[in-house]
Write an enzyme that holds these catalytic residues in place. Structure first.
Site, PDB file in Angstrom:
ATOM      1  N   SER A 215       0.820  -1.202   0.000  1.00  0.00           N
ATOM      2  CA  SER A 215       0.000   0.000   0.000  1.00  0.00           C
ATOM      3  C   SER A 215       0.865   1.268   0.000  1.00  0.00           C
ATOM      4  O   SER A 215       1.736   1.421  -0.853  1.00  0.00           O
ATOM      5  CB  SER A 215      -0.968  -0.035   1.179  1.00  0.00           C
ATOM      6  OG  SER A 215      -1.942   0.970   1.084  1.00  0.00           O
TER       7      SER A 215
ATOM      8  N   ASP B 213      -9.492  -3.630  -5.887  1.00  0.00           N
ATOM      9  CA  ASP B 213      -8.696  -2.672  -5.122  1.00  0.00           C
ATOM     10  C   ASP B 213      -8.761  -1.310  -5.795  1.00  0.00           C
ATOM     11  O   ASP B 213      -8.554  -1.197  -7.004  1.00  0.00           O
ATOM     12  CB  ASP B 213      -7.245  -3.160  -5.038  1.00  0.00           C
ATOM     13  CG  ASP B 213      -6.325  -2.220  -4.280  1.00  0.00           C
ATOM     14  OD1 ASP B 213      -6.834  -1.286  -3.626  1.00  0.00           O
ATOM     15  OD2 ASP B 213      -5.103  -2.423  -4.333  1.00  0.00           O
TER      16      ASP B 213
ATOM     17  N   HIS C 128      -7.720  -4.927  -1.302  1.00  0.00           N
ATOM     18  CA  HIS C 128      -6.678  -4.153  -0.632  1.00  0.00           C
ATOM     19  C   HIS C 128      -6.552  -4.574   0.833  1.00  0.00           C
ATOM     20  O   HIS C 128      -7.539  -4.654   1.559  1.00  0.00           O
ATOM     21  CB  HIS C 128      -6.978  -2.656  -0.708  1.00  0.00           C
ATOM     22  CG  HIS C 128      -5.786  -1.804  -0.396  1.00  0.00           C
ATOM     23  ND1 HIS C 128      -4.895  -1.411  -1.364  1.00  0.00           N
ATOM     24  CD2 HIS C 128      -5.311  -1.299   0.770  1.00  0.00           C
ATOM     25  CE1 HIS C 128      -3.933  -0.692  -0.812  1.00  0.00           C
ATOM     26  NE2 HIS C 128      -4.161  -0.620   0.489  1.00  0.00           N
TER      27      HIS C 128
END
Length: 427
Positions: free
Chosen positions: A212, A366, A396
């Site tokens: 991320s 995501d 995610h």
């Protein structure tokens, strides 16, 4: 008459005790009602505002975990509004309360590189030669995430790849804002690279890794270290569902997955605005692209346009005009979003061409999926070797559940195994 005094006092004490019991019962009832109300709110918000991917395995488990996530965030927001505790501080408290399971195969050492807390994971078994090194940056958008939260993941990576892993606990909200994260990650990386021999690391096999926003930091540090002749060269960059740009919020994945946990558009914007100190009144101007000067978009379009995505990822029912008409006030408020430090995807070609090979993980469900796809094209266009791993049922944050047993998902294990396999292949 002499006995009436003690009896009176006993009666009064009993009344006081009874009042205290009633008071505590009322307090417990109020607190119970409050926490139950927050729980009901979390469940309602989940079902009213959340999309669950059709390809996802175990949707009931997914819904349950997201309700817990909303519950925690809602509590933090309530505490922040009443002035009891900020949301970041509340999340830090929860992180610090997590139990850490010791791994008998590893030696784990907490260190500080100056003001930066780091955690070193070293396999206990002796090695006839220096080991591979991994520098890991955790995700969370400077709001969520900690060394403790990522302890199990980092330990597993170190053990399964037989590597020395340095996890960087960069400083974050609420005490630290832009650009503390990038500076801490860079400084910790440089310190580690200069002392590899101390930790038994092969200087020709150092990998930068993150998920991320941590993957965005890994990409940024890879770029920043290009041309540093005084440091060992980075061997590879492993970017797991990376956040690589804060400029185009109208990519197809932003529309298709804006309501999918565990990174909705609302949470992404919240983390970004808090860290970058941008007032939330500018949200619409930034999401629509009105803050981008026409001459800047003319330069960045060749890297950030939907045209650069494979056709199968362009499907969306909404095709807004992007960017919206230029708003100079919005630009002055948020021009730092256009810097390569916040958007590594727009780094100049001459730097991109010198980057080490990359392993990119993207998840179909995501909001950041298209960031990975655009960066893949940028790297390949400049001749950088790329290994791409796309997870059709992934979402995610899914990697964080890889070892959670009942709360794990098939996609979690697939990502973990793919990352381990790639890192082990690095010679």
């Amino acid at each position: 008459m002499t006995g009436s005094g003690p009896a009176k006092h006993q009666t009064q004490a009993a009344r006081n005790f009874g009042s205290m019991v009633v008071l505590w019962l009322v307090l417990l009832a109020v607190l119970g009602t409050f926490f139950l109300g927050v729980a009901v709110w979390a469940v309602c918000e989940h079902f009213l505002t959340t999309d669950v991917p059709s390809a996802l395995r175990h949707p009931a488990k997914f819904r349950f975990l997201h309700c817990i996530f909303i519950y925690v965030i809602t509590l933090g927001n309530i505490f922040e509004k009443i002035g009891a505790c900020s949301l970041p501080r509340f999340l830090q408290f929860l992180h610090n309360s997590m139990r850490i399971k010791e791994d008998p195969a590893l030696v784990v050492t907490n260190l500080r590189f100056g003001t930066i807390p780091v955690r070193l994971f070293q396999p206990k078994a002796p090695s006839p030669s220096p080991r591979r090194g991994i520098i890991f940056f955790h995700g969370g958008g400077a709001l969520i995430g900690s060394l403790d939260m990522y302890h199990s993941l980092c330990g597993s990576l170190a053990r399964e790849t037989d590597s020395v892993l340095l996890a960087v606990g960069y400083r974050k909200l609420p005490d630290h804002h832009y650009s503390t994260v990038s500076h801490d990650c860079l400084n910790a990386s440089i310190h580690f690279l200069k002392t590899l021999e101390t930790y038994g690391v092969d200087s020709s096999r150092v990998v930068l890794c993150g998920d991320s926003s941590g993957a965005g930091a890994a990409a940024l540090i890879s770029q920043t270290l290009v041309g540093r002749l005084d440091l060992p060269q980075i061997r590879a960059q492993v970017l797991i569902y990376p956040l690589l740009q804060l400029i185009n919020f109208q990519l197809p994945s932003f529309h298709q997955n804006s309501r999918i946990p565990f990174l909705s558009q609302k949470l992404l914007i919240t983390c970004m605005f808090k860290y970058l100190l941008i007032d939330f009144s500018w949200r619409d101007a930034i999401v629509s692209g009105a803050f981008i000067p026409p001459e800047v978009w003319k330069k960045y379009r060749k890297w950030l346009s939907t045209d650069n995505l494979p056709n199968r990822f362009k499907k969306t029912s909404c095709q807004p005009v992007f960017p919206a008409p230029f708003n100079e006030a919005a630009y002055l408020e948020s021009e730092h979003l256009l810097d390569a430090e916040n958007s590594p995807l727009v780094r100049d070609d001459e730097i991109i061409a010198q980057l080490p090979e990359a392993f990119l993980v993207s998840c179909e469900n995501d909001i950041l999926r298209d960031d990975a796809l655009l960066y893949k094209k940028r790297l390949e266009d400049r001749g950088v070797p790329v290994t791409w791993y796309h997870v059709e049922d992934g979402f995610h944050g899914s990697l964080m559940f890889f070892d959670k047993k009942l709360f794990s998902f098939p996609c979690s294990l697939k990502i973990m195994n793919a990352v381990v396999s790639y890192i082990k292949s690095i010679l």
